[in-house]
Motif scaffolding. Sequence first.
Motif, PDB file in Angstrom:
ATOM      1  N   SER A  18      36.927  46.261  42.960  1.00 39.42           N
ATOM      2  CA  SER A  18      37.403  47.014  44.071  1.00 39.42           C
ATOM      3  C   SER A  18      36.566  47.768  44.852  1.00 39.42           C
ATOM      4  O   SER A  18      35.976  47.784  45.417  1.00 39.42           O
ATOM      5  N   ILE A  25      37.780  49.762  50.038  1.00 36.92           N
ATOM      6  CA  ILE A  25      38.999  48.895  49.293  1.00 36.92           C
ATOM      7  C   ILE A  25      40.184  48.391  49.181  1.00 36.92           C
ATOM      8  O   ILE A  25      39.964  47.259  48.921  1.00 36.92           O
ATOM      9  N   MET A  26      40.761  48.300  50.187  1.00 32.42           N
ATOM     10  CA  MET A  26      42.247  47.547  51.390  1.00 32.42           C
ATOM     11  C   MET A  26      40.752  46.063  51.355  1.00 32.42           C
ATOM     12  O   MET A  26      42.542  45.508  51.227  1.00 32.42           O
ATOM     13  N   VAL A  27      40.289  46.088  52.157  1.00 27.80           N
ATOM     14  CA  VAL A  27      39.575  45.028  52.087  1.00 27.80           C
ATOM     15  C   VAL A  27      39.529  44.046  51.246  1.00 27.80           C
ATOM     16  O   VAL A  27      39.710  43.055  50.739  1.00 27.80           O
ATOM     17  N   ASN A  28      38.524  44.863  49.928  1.00 28.25           N
ATOM     18  CA  ASN A  28      38.609  44.547  48.838  1.00 28.25           C
ATOM     19  C   ASN A  28      39.332  43.272  48.274  1.00 28.25           C
ATOM     20  O   ASN A  28      39.164  42.761  47.797  1.00 28.25           O
ATOM     21  N   THR A  31      40.576  40.330  49.614  1.00 31.30           N
ATOM     22  CA  THR A  31      40.111  39.278  50.111  1.00 31.30           C
ATOM     23  C   THR A  31      39.977  38.683  48.202  1.00 31.30           C
ATOM     24  O   THR A  31      40.109  37.533  47.957  1.00 31.30           O
ATOM     25  N   TYR A  32      39.790  39.757  47.373  1.00 31.62           N
ATOM     26  CA  TYR A  32      39.809  39.210  46.123  1.00 31.62           C
ATOM     27  C   TYR A  32      41.103  38.160  45.770  1.00 31.62           C
ATOM     28  O   TYR A  32      41.231  37.238  44.839  1.00 31.62           O
ATOM     29  N   SER A  35      41.657  35.737  47.602  1.00 29.83           N
ATOM     30  CA  SER A  35      40.620  34.113  46.953  1.00 29.83           C
ATOM     31  C   SER A  35      41.579  33.722  45.701  1.00 29.83           C
ATOM     32  O   SER A  35      41.156  32.187  45.230  1.00 29.83           O
ATOM     33  N   GLY A  39      42.162  30.192  47.239  1.00 26.27           N
ATOM     34  CA  GLY A  39      40.514  29.761  47.840  1.00 26.27           C
ATOM     35  C   GLY A  39      40.146  30.433  49.272  1.00 26.27           C
ATOM     36  O   GLY A  39      40.535  31.729  49.190  1.00 26.27           O
ATOM     37  N   ILE A  40      38.988  30.041  49.585  1.00 24.55           N
ATOM     38  CA  ILE A  40      38.612  30.559  51.020  1.00 24.55           C
ATOM     39  C   ILE A  40      39.818  30.878  51.699  1.00 24.55           C
ATOM     40  O   ILE A  40      39.802  31.765  52.500  1.00 24.55           O
ATOM     41  N   ALA A  43      41.539  33.774  51.139  1.00 22.59           N
ATOM     42  CA  ALA A  43      40.478  35.001  51.773  1.00 22.59           C
ATOM     43  C   ALA A  43      40.630  35.158  52.652  1.00 22.59           C
ATOM     44  O   ALA A  43      40.729  36.744  53.105  1.00 22.59           O
ATOM     45  N   LEU A  44      40.246  34.160  53.430  1.00 18.62           N
ATOM     46  CA  LEU A  44      40.208  34.683  54.682  1.00 18.62           C
ATOM     47  C   LEU A  44      41.548  35.329  55.488  1.00 18.62           C
ATOM     48  O   LEU A  44      41.582  36.595  56.357  1.00 18.62           O
ATOM     49  N   THR A  47      43.043  38.692  54.084  1.00 13.77           N
ATOM     50  CA  THR A  47      41.797  40.197  54.481  1.00 13.77           C
ATOM     51  C   THR A  47      42.093  40.183  56.358  1.00 13.77           C
ATOM     52  O   THR A  47      42.104  41.579  56.708  1.00 13.77           O
ATOM     53  N   VAL A  50      45.016  42.213  56.500  1.00 11.01           N
ATOM     54  CA  VAL A  50      44.371  43.783  55.811  1.00 11.01           C
ATOM     55  C   VAL A  50      44.388  44.075  57.507  1.00 11.01           C
ATOM     56  O   VAL A  50      44.286  45.694  57.472  1.00 11.01           O
ATOM     57  N   VAL A  51      43.080  43.880  58.194  1.00 10.32           N
ATOM     58  CA  VAL A  51      42.656  44.081  59.175  1.00 10.32           C
ATOM     59  C   VAL A  51      42.912  44.511  60.317  1.00 10.32           C
ATOM     60  O   VAL A  51      43.218  45.178  61.185  1.00 10.32           O
TER      61      VAL A  51
END
Lengths: 155, 148
Positions: A18, A25-28, A31-32, A35, A39-40, A43-44, A47, A50-51
């Motif tokens: 990240s 970095i938080m978003v990365n 997502t990681y 995911s 999976g997708i 990840a969605l 993310t 966190v946002v």
Amino acid sequence: MSYGWISEETFTYFVAVSESTPGPIMVNLATYVGSSKGGILGALLATAAVVTPAFFIILLIVTILKRALDNLHVQACLNGIKACMVGIILAMGLSMVIENILPQMSAEEISVDVTALMITIILLLNSWIYKKRQKKVISPIMLILTAGVLGTILY
Amino acid sequence: MMLLELFLTFAQIGAFTFGGGYAMISIIEDECVEKRKWITSDQLSTITAIAESTPGPMAINCATYTGYMQAGVPGAICATLGVIVPSFLIIYLISRFFDNFLEITVIAKAFKGIKVAVGIFDCWLSFFWWGVCCDTIDKGCSDVLWLD
């Protein structure tokens, strides 16, 4: 971790990835982890989770609390925070530059990373010359690209 | 089209900031203040101060604020999405297809170079803000210390 989703070792690896990829970095990291666990969709969701709070907090401040921001005392607080912030940013920047150029610094030995020193000098010269010629500050994106290319060539 | 421009600008910012936080602020300073005049340096430093004191990634806070100032709530959504989409795609691809991302030498080397640039940005940003916000900072110091 309290959910036992990932091991300590994987977490360290995730943080390192990240940090070395673009974006917050938080978003990365969210997502990681999302995911790798779900999976997708995972990840969605991770993310978005966190946002969303940050998004709504700022929206709340600029819409409803707008008048509070104009308050004299709030202004005073913000100005004080700004003053500290400039200092913090400078300290962070300087410590990063020093850490890059002198990766090991103790009483017994000091090692100089000559490549980092060279890149620093090239980047500074580059932005100085650009400013002299074009009469404006070089775009940070250009500087990042230059630094990336220099890194691959010189290291 | 303002919304598209907001999205694309912040996508560009999201795709090129390494190290997060303040490195991103110096790119926002260049793209949104210097080039596009969307906000002023003083506004950006104010929003950074607010972002510092509220939870959540600073980049998201700054994107939401700038987007809102330009085009209201839709603008805030577009700018925030813009900042997230590049890093989301990159991380998603990495988590799917690379098991040992950090062992790819080209990337490791490029990142070492970029780290040098990020340090320089931070110093530059603080000097720049020191100049631009000198008055507010002076006022802030005296407000805090009750000097006048």
